[in-house]
Write a protein that holds these residues in place. Structure first.
Motif, PDB file in Angstrom:
ATOM      1  N   THR A 121       0.838  -1.190   0.000  1.00  0.00           N
ATOM      2  CA  THR A 121       0.000   0.000   0.000  1.00  0.00           C
ATOM      3  C   THR A 121       0.873   1.241   0.000  1.00  0.00           C
ATOM      4  N   GLN A 168       1.007   5.521   1.029  1.00  0.00           N
ATOM      5  CA  GLN A 168       0.466   6.456   1.998  1.00  0.00           C
ATOM      6  C   GLN A 168      -0.696   7.254   1.407  1.00  0.00           C
ATOM      7  N   PHE A 169      -1.769   7.402   2.174  1.00  0.00           N
ATOM      8  CA  PHE A 169      -2.923   8.196   1.771  1.00  0.00           C
ATOM      9  C   PHE A 169      -2.542   9.666   1.655  1.00  0.00           C
ATOM     10  N   SER A 170      -3.106  10.333   0.655  1.00  0.00           N
ATOM     11  CA  SER A 170      -2.961  11.786   0.546  1.00  0.00           C
ATOM     12  C   SER A 170      -4.203  12.330  -0.151  1.00  0.00           C
ATOM     13  N   ALA A 172      -4.825   5.865  -2.390  1.00  0.00           N
ATOM     14  CA  ALA A 172      -3.472   5.369  -2.159  1.00  0.00           C
ATOM     15  C   ALA A 172      -3.386   4.442  -0.955  1.00  0.00           C
ATOM     16  N   SER A 173      -4.308   4.571   0.003  1.00  0.00           N
ATOM     17  CA  SER A 173      -4.221   3.749   1.204  1.00  0.00           C
ATOM     18  C   SER A 173      -4.793   2.352   1.018  1.00  0.00           C
ATOM     19  N   VAL A 174      -5.309   2.056  -0.155  1.00  0.00           N
ATOM     20  CA  VAL A 174      -5.811   0.711  -0.432  1.00  0.00           C
ATOM     21  C   VAL A 174      -4.760  -0.063  -1.216  1.00  0.00           C
ATOM     22  N   SER A 175      -4.881  -1.370  -1.219  1.00  0.00           N
ATOM     23  CA  SER A 175      -3.882  -2.216  -1.872  1.00  0.00           C
ATOM     24  C   SER A 175      -3.826  -1.965  -3.376  1.00  0.00           C
ATOM     25  N   GLN A 208      -6.751  -0.960  -6.108  1.00  0.00           N
ATOM     26  CA  GLN A 208      -6.612   0.144  -7.048  1.00  0.00           C
ATOM     27  C   GLN A 208      -6.799  -0.346  -8.479  1.00  0.00           C
ATOM     28  N   THR A 249     -13.920  11.418   1.156  1.00  0.00           N
ATOM     29  CA  THR A 249     -13.116  12.478   0.538  1.00  0.00           C
ATOM     30  C   THR A 249     -13.883  13.283  -0.499  1.00  0.00           C
TER      31      THR A 249
END
Length: 64
Positions: free
Chosen positions: A2, A4-6, A12-15, A19, A50
């Motif tokens: 994974t 980092q979420f942004s 981005a925080s999902v595998s 994605q 989001t």
């Protein structure tokens, strides 16, 4: 793996597998077959956390 979420990359925080799934063309599943909507309509899928569009799917109608 994974990432980092942004805010710029809300999924981005999902595998990577998830994605990849979200990027695919999603169709209707009717009588065991994946098909496009007869009227060709599509609908965005929005992440409620989001407000970002994370995917797009076929939108079924009466003709389907």
């Amino acid at each position: 793996m994974t990432v980092q979420f942004s805010i710029k990359n809300p999924v981005a925080s999902v595998s990577m597998e998830t994605q990849s799934f979200l990027k695919r063309k999603h169709q209707l599943f009717i009588n065991g077959i994946s098909v496009d909507a007869k009227e060709g309509r599509r609908r965005d899928v929005v992440d409620p956390a989001t407000g970002h569009i994370i995917s797009n799917v076929a939108e079924g109608g009466v003709a389907d």
